[in-house]
Design a protein around this motif. Structure first.
Motif, PDB file in Angstrom:
ATOM      1  N   GLU A  73       0.834  -1.205   0.000  1.00 29.25           N
ATOM      2  CA  GLU A  73       0.000   0.000   0.000  1.00 29.25           C
ATOM      3  C   GLU A  73       0.872   1.260   0.000  1.00 29.25           C
ATOM      4  N   ASP A  74       1.943   1.250   0.794  1.00 30.45           N
ATOM      5  CA  ASP A  74       2.838   2.413   0.869  1.00 30.45           C
ATOM      6  C   ASP A  74       3.484   2.729  -0.470  1.00 30.45           C
ATOM      7  N   HIS A 101      -5.509  -6.385   0.211  1.00 30.99           N
ATOM      8  CA  HIS A 101      -4.647  -5.808   1.257  1.00 30.99           C
ATOM      9  C   HIS A 101      -4.486  -4.286   1.113  1.00 30.99           C
ATOM     10  N   ILE A 102      -5.120  -3.712   0.088  1.00 30.87           N
ATOM     11  CA  ILE A 102      -5.029  -2.258  -0.117  1.00 30.87           C
ATOM     12  C   ILE A 102      -6.403  -1.636   0.141  1.00 30.87           C
ATOM     13  N   HIS A 103      -6.432  -0.560   0.931  1.00 30.68           N
ATOM     14  CA  HIS A 103      -7.695   0.111   1.256  1.00 30.68           C
ATOM     15  C   HIS A 103      -8.082   1.064   0.121  1.00 30.68           C
ATOM     16  N   GLU A 104      -9.122   0.670  -0.625  1.00 31.60           N
ATOM     17  CA  GLU A 104      -9.548   1.466  -1.790  1.00 31.60           C
ATOM     18  C   GLU A 104      -9.830   2.914  -1.416  1.00 31.60           C
ATOM     19  N   ILE A 107      -6.812   5.064  -0.786  1.00 28.36           N
ATOM     20  CA  ILE A 107      -6.076   5.360  -2.019  1.00 28.36           C
ATOM     21  C   ILE A 107      -6.802   6.427  -2.831  1.00 28.36           C
TER      22      ILE A 107
END
Length: 281
Positions: A73-74, A101-104, A107
Protein backbone atom coordinates in the motif's frame (compact mmCIF):
# COMPACT_ATOMS: atom_id res chain seq x y z
CA UNK A 1 -36.11 2.75 -29.57
CA UNK A 2 -32.42 2.21 -28.82
CA UNK A 3 -30.26 5.04 -27.53
CA UNK A 4 -27.03 4.45 -29.41
CA UNK A 5 -24.28 5.09 -26.88
CA UNK A 6 -21.63 3.98 -29.33
CA UNK A 7 -22.61 6.66 -31.81
CA UNK A 8 -23.01 9.43 -29.22
CA UNK A 9 -19.66 8.57 -27.61
CA UNK A 10 -17.95 8.72 -31.01
CA UNK A 11 -19.44 12.17 -31.59
CA UNK A 12 -18.12 13.37 -28.22
CA UNK A 13 -14.69 11.82 -28.85
CA UNK A 14 -14.48 13.55 -32.23
CA UNK A 15 -15.17 16.89 -30.51
CA UNK A 16 -12.37 16.19 -28.00
CA UNK A 17 -10.07 15.19 -30.88
CA UNK A 18 -10.63 18.59 -32.53
CA UNK A 19 -9.88 20.45 -29.29
CA UNK A 20 -6.64 18.52 -28.77
CA UNK A 21 -5.69 19.12 -32.41
CA UNK A 22 -6.19 22.84 -31.79
CA UNK A 23 -3.94 22.72 -28.70
CA UNK A 24 -1.32 20.96 -30.81
CA UNK A 25 -1.60 23.56 -33.58
CA UNK A 26 -1.08 26.30 -31.00
CA UNK A 27 2.04 24.52 -29.72
CA UNK A 28 0.50 23.92 -26.29
CA UNK A 29 1.00 21.02 -23.91
CA UNK A 30 -1.18 17.98 -24.64
CA UNK A 31 -3.49 16.64 -21.86
CA UNK A 32 -2.29 13.46 -20.18
CA UNK A 33 -4.13 10.67 -18.37
CA UNK A 34 -2.35 8.13 -16.16
CA UNK A 35 -4.13 4.87 -15.32
CA UNK A 36 -2.81 2.71 -12.48
CA UNK A 37 -3.58 -0.99 -12.85
CA UNK A 38 -2.74 -3.25 -9.91
CA UNK A 39 -2.72 -7.02 -10.46
CA UNK A 40 -4.11 -9.21 -13.24
CA UNK A 41 -7.90 -8.82 -13.05
CA UNK A 42 -9.07 -9.79 -16.57
CA UNK A 43 -12.00 -7.36 -16.75
CA UNK A 44 -9.80 -4.52 -15.49
CA UNK A 45 -7.22 -5.26 -18.17
CA UNK A 46 -9.90 -5.01 -20.87
CA UNK A 47 -11.21 -1.71 -19.46
CA UNK A 48 -7.71 -0.27 -19.29
CA UNK A 49 -6.96 -1.32 -22.87
CA UNK A 50 -10.16 0.41 -24.01
CA UNK A 51 -9.14 3.59 -22.18
CA UNK A 52 -5.72 3.47 -23.82
CA UNK A 53 -7.31 3.07 -27.28
CA UNK A 54 -9.71 5.94 -26.65
CA UNK A 55 -6.85 8.26 -25.60
CA UNK A 56 -4.91 7.32 -28.75
CA UNK A 57 -8.00 8.02 -30.89
CA UNK A 58 -8.43 11.58 -29.61
CA UNK A 59 -4.68 12.33 -29.50
CA UNK A 60 -4.48 12.49 -25.70
CA UNK A 61 -1.32 11.30 -23.97
CA UNK A 62 -1.82 8.25 -21.80
CA UNK A 63 0.33 6.10 -19.58
CA UNK A 64 -0.60 2.78 -18.03
CA UNK A 65 1.26 2.00 -14.83
CA UNK A 66 1.05 -1.75 -14.28
CA UNK A 67 1.86 -2.74 -10.71
CA UNK A 68 2.19 -6.24 -9.30
CA UNK A 69 -0.67 -7.76 -7.31
CA UNK A 70 1.68 -7.90 -4.31
CA UNK A 71 2.55 -4.18 -4.35
CA UNK A 72 2.54 -2.68 -0.86
CA UNK A 73 0.00 0.00 0.00
CA UNK A 74 2.84 2.41 0.87
CA UNK A 75 4.40 1.90 -2.56
CA UNK A 76 1.10 2.68 -4.27
CA UNK A 77 0.74 5.80 -2.09
CA UNK A 78 4.19 6.98 -3.21
CA UNK A 79 3.21 6.49 -6.87
CA UNK A 80 0.06 8.60 -6.42
CA UNK A 81 1.89 11.35 -4.55
CA UNK A 82 4.47 11.53 -7.33
CA UNK A 83 1.71 11.82 -9.97
CA UNK A 84 -0.09 14.48 -7.88
CA UNK A 85 3.03 16.64 -8.14
CA UNK A 86 3.77 15.87 -11.80
CA UNK A 87 2.88 19.00 -13.78
CA UNK A 88 2.52 17.03 -17.03
CA UNK A 89 -0.25 14.81 -15.61
CA UNK A 90 -3.87 16.07 -15.74
CA UNK A 91 -5.86 12.96 -14.84
CA UNK A 92 -5.12 10.09 -12.44
CA UNK A 93 -7.30 7.01 -12.44
CA UNK A 94 -6.84 3.98 -10.18
CA UNK A 95 -8.56 1.01 -11.82
CA UNK A 96 -10.83 -0.78 -9.35
CA UNK A 97 -11.03 -3.31 -7.76
CA UNK A 98 -7.74 -3.21 -5.88
CA UNK A 99 -6.22 -6.28 -4.15
CA UNK A 100 -7.70 -6.95 -0.70
CA UNK A 101 -4.65 -5.81 1.26
CA UNK A 102 -5.03 -2.26 -0.12
CA UNK A 103 -7.69 0.11 1.26
CA UNK A 104 -9.55 1.47 -1.79
CA UNK A 105 -11.05 4.44 0.04
CA UNK A 106 -7.69 5.52 1.45
CA UNK A 107 -6.08 5.36 -2.02
CA UNK A 108 -8.88 7.25 -3.81
CA UNK A 109 -8.81 9.97 -1.13
CA UNK A 110 -5.12 10.57 -1.83
CA UNK A 111 -5.62 11.55 -5.47
CA UNK A 112 -5.46 15.31 -6.03
CA UNK A 113 -9.17 16.30 -6.45
CA UNK A 114 -8.17 18.46 -9.44
CA UNK A 115 -6.82 15.30 -11.15
CA UNK A 116 -9.55 12.94 -9.93
CA UNK A 117 -11.09 12.19 -13.34
CA UNK A 118 -13.26 9.40 -11.88
CA UNK A 119 -15.00 11.97 -9.67
CA UNK A 120 -14.73 9.77 -6.56
CA UNK A 121 -12.76 12.10 -4.25
CA UNK A 122 -14.79 13.43 -1.28
CA UNK A 123 -14.24 17.00 -2.49
CA UNK A 124 -15.74 16.22 -5.92
CA UNK A 125 -18.55 14.25 -4.27
CA UNK A 126 -19.31 17.27 -2.06
CA UNK A 127 -19.30 19.59 -5.09
CA UNK A 128 -21.80 17.34 -6.84
CA UNK A 129 -23.96 17.27 -3.71
CA UNK A 130 -23.88 21.07 -3.49
CA UNK A 131 -24.46 21.57 -7.22
CA UNK A 132 -21.03 23.16 -7.68
CA UNK A 133 -18.74 22.68 -10.65
CA UNK A 134 -16.41 19.71 -10.16
CA UNK A 135 -15.37 16.46 -11.79
CA UNK A 136 -18.45 14.23 -12.01
CA UNK A 137 -18.36 10.38 -12.07
CA UNK A 138 -18.21 9.24 -15.69
CA UNK A 139 -21.08 6.74 -15.92
CA UNK A 140 -23.76 9.04 -14.39
CA UNK A 141 -22.51 11.95 -16.52
CA UNK A 142 -22.75 9.71 -19.61
CA UNK A 143 -26.40 8.98 -18.78
CA UNK A 144 -27.19 12.71 -18.68
CA UNK A 145 -25.57 13.16 -22.10
CA UNK A 146 -27.70 10.32 -23.51
CA UNK A 147 -30.87 11.95 -22.14
CA UNK A 148 -29.79 15.21 -23.79
CA UNK A 149 -29.27 13.30 -27.04
CA UNK A 150 -32.95 12.27 -27.13
CA UNK A 151 -33.95 15.80 -25.95
CA UNK A 152 -35.51 14.39 -22.79
CA UNK A 153 -36.42 17.01 -20.20
CA UNK A 154 -36.36 15.59 -16.66
CA UNK A 155 -38.32 18.51 -15.16
CA UNK A 156 -41.18 17.11 -13.07
CA UNK A 157 -40.52 13.55 -14.23
CA UNK A 158 -40.38 10.61 -11.85
CA UNK A 159 -36.99 8.88 -11.88
CA UNK A 160 -36.41 5.59 -10.10
CA UNK A 161 -32.79 4.59 -9.58
CA UNK A 162 -32.36 0.97 -8.53
CA UNK A 163 -28.92 0.74 -6.93
CA UNK A 164 -27.26 2.96 -4.32
CA UNK A 165 -23.55 2.66 -5.10
CA UNK A 166 -21.22 5.64 -4.76
CA UNK A 167 -20.12 5.12 -8.36
CA UNK A 168 -23.53 5.15 -10.09
CA UNK A 169 -26.69 5.14 -7.95
CA UNK A 170 -26.06 8.06 -5.62
CA UNK A 171 -24.36 10.43 -8.12
CA UNK A 172 -26.93 9.86 -10.89
CA UNK A 173 -29.70 10.61 -8.37
CA UNK A 174 -28.09 13.97 -7.61
CA UNK A 175 -27.67 14.79 -11.31
CA UNK A 176 -31.36 14.04 -11.90
CA UNK A 177 -32.34 16.21 -8.91
CA UNK A 178 -30.32 19.07 -10.41
CA UNK A 179 -32.53 18.74 -13.48
CA UNK A 180 -35.72 19.05 -11.39
CA UNK A 181 -36.75 15.39 -11.44
CA UNK A 182 -38.51 13.68 -8.55
CA UNK A 183 -36.08 10.95 -7.58
CA UNK A 184 -36.56 7.66 -5.73
CA UNK A 185 -33.51 5.56 -4.84
CA UNK A 186 -34.50 1.91 -4.54
CA UNK A 187 -32.29 -1.06 -3.65
CA UNK A 188 -32.24 -4.71 -2.58
CA UNK A 189 -34.21 -3.97 0.60
CA UNK A 190 -36.90 -1.83 -1.01
CA UNK A 191 -40.37 -3.20 -0.33
CA UNK A 192 -42.69 -3.62 -3.33
CA UNK A 193 -39.84 -2.92 -5.74
CA UNK A 194 -41.98 -3.81 -8.75
CA UNK A 195 -44.62 -1.19 -7.84
CA UNK A 196 -41.94 1.44 -7.21
CA UNK A 197 -40.35 0.79 -10.61
CA UNK A 198 -43.72 0.87 -12.40
CA UNK A 199 -44.09 4.55 -11.40
CA UNK A 200 -40.90 5.57 -13.19
CA UNK A 201 -40.88 7.81 -16.24
CA UNK A 202 -37.15 7.04 -16.25
CA UNK A 203 -35.92 3.76 -14.81
CA UNK A 204 -32.19 3.51 -14.08
CA UNK A 205 -31.14 -0.11 -13.53
CA UNK A 206 -27.85 -0.47 -11.65
CA UNK A 207 -27.95 -3.56 -9.44
CA UNK A 208 -25.64 -6.00 -11.26
CA UNK A 209 -28.17 -8.82 -11.73
CA UNK A 210 -28.55 -10.18 -15.25
CA UNK A 211 -31.97 -9.58 -16.87
CA UNK A 212 -33.57 -8.85 -13.49
CA UNK A 213 -35.98 -6.19 -14.80
CA UNK A 214 -38.74 -7.65 -16.99
CA UNK A 215 -41.68 -5.73 -18.47
CA UNK A 216 -43.60 -6.22 -15.18
CA UNK A 217 -41.24 -3.63 -13.68
CA UNK A 218 -41.55 -1.08 -16.46
CA UNK A 219 -44.20 1.53 -17.12
CA UNK A 220 -45.22 1.57 -20.82
CA UNK A 221 -43.52 4.47 -22.62
CA UNK A 222 -40.77 4.82 -19.98
CA UNK A 223 -37.13 5.57 -20.73
CA UNK A 224 -34.85 2.79 -19.46
CA UNK A 225 -31.15 3.34 -18.78
CA UNK A 226 -29.41 0.02 -18.17
CA UNK A 227 -26.07 0.27 -16.36
CA UNK A 228 -25.66 -3.49 -15.88
CA UNK A 229 -22.71 -5.38 -17.37
CA UNK A 230 -23.62 -8.99 -16.71
CA UNK A 231 -23.41 -12.40 -18.38
CA UNK A 232 -26.56 -14.34 -19.25
CA UNK A 233 -27.16 -18.09 -19.18
CA UNK A 234 -25.28 -18.42 -22.51
CA UNK A 235 -22.34 -16.36 -21.21
CA UNK A 236 -23.36 -13.48 -23.49
CA UNK A 237 -22.95 -9.89 -22.33
CA UNK A 238 -26.25 -8.47 -21.11
CA UNK A 239 -27.64 -5.82 -18.80
CA UNK A 240 -29.77 -5.73 -15.66
CA UNK A 241 -32.82 -5.33 -17.91
CA UNK A 242 -34.32 -8.18 -19.94
CA UNK A 243 -33.95 -6.26 -23.19
CA UNK A 244 -36.06 -8.58 -25.39
CA UNK A 245 -38.91 -8.58 -22.90
CA UNK A 246 -38.94 -4.81 -22.41
CA UNK A 247 -37.93 -3.24 -25.74
CA UNK A 248 -41.42 -3.13 -27.28
CA UNK A 249 -43.13 -1.30 -24.42
CA UNK A 250 -40.54 1.44 -23.71
CA UNK A 251 -40.03 4.67 -25.62
CA UNK A 252 -36.22 4.50 -25.29
CA UNK A 253 -33.73 1.99 -23.92
CA UNK A 254 -29.94 1.72 -23.76
CA UNK A 255 -28.79 -1.66 -25.09
CA UNK A 256 -26.02 -3.73 -23.51
CA UNK A 257 -23.46 -3.71 -25.01
CA UNK A 258 -23.39 -0.41 -26.92
CA UNK A 259 -25.38 1.79 -24.55
CA UNK A 260 -23.89 3.37 -21.44
CA UNK A 261 -20.53 1.51 -21.56
CA UNK A 262 -19.00 3.54 -24.43
CA UNK A 263 -20.24 6.77 -22.81
CA UNK A 264 -18.26 6.10 -19.62
CA UNK A 265 -14.97 6.21 -21.50
CA UNK A 266 -15.97 9.30 -23.52
CA UNK A 267 -16.81 11.09 -20.24
CA UNK A 268 -13.45 10.05 -18.78
CA UNK A 269 -11.73 11.81 -21.71
CA UNK A 270 -13.96 14.87 -21.21
CA UNK A 271 -13.09 14.96 -17.51
CA UNK A 272 -9.36 14.74 -18.32
CA UNK A 273 -9.69 17.61 -20.81
CA UNK A 274 -11.68 19.63 -18.25
CA UNK A 275 -9.02 18.96 -15.58
CA UNK A 276 -6.39 20.11 -18.09
CA UNK A 277 -8.23 23.38 -18.82
CA UNK A 278 -8.81 24.00 -15.09
CA UNK A 279 -5.08 23.59 -14.40
CA UNK A 280 -3.95 25.65 -17.38
CA UNK A 281 -6.18 28.64 -16.57
Amino acid sequence: MNIDGKNVSLKRKDEIKQKIQQLQNEGKRIPKLVVILVGNNQASQVYVRNKEKACAYVGMLSEIMRLDESVLEDELIQVIERLNHDETVDGILVQLPLPQHIHEEKILDLIDPKKDVDGFHPINVAKLFLGQDGLVPCTPQGMMVLLDEIHYDLTGKEVVVVGRSNIVGKPVSLLCLQRNATVTIAHSRTENLKEVCQRADVLIAAIGQAKFFTKDYVKPGAVVLDVGMDRDENDKLCGDVDYQDVKDIVSYITPVPGGIGPMTIAMLLENTLKAYYNREE
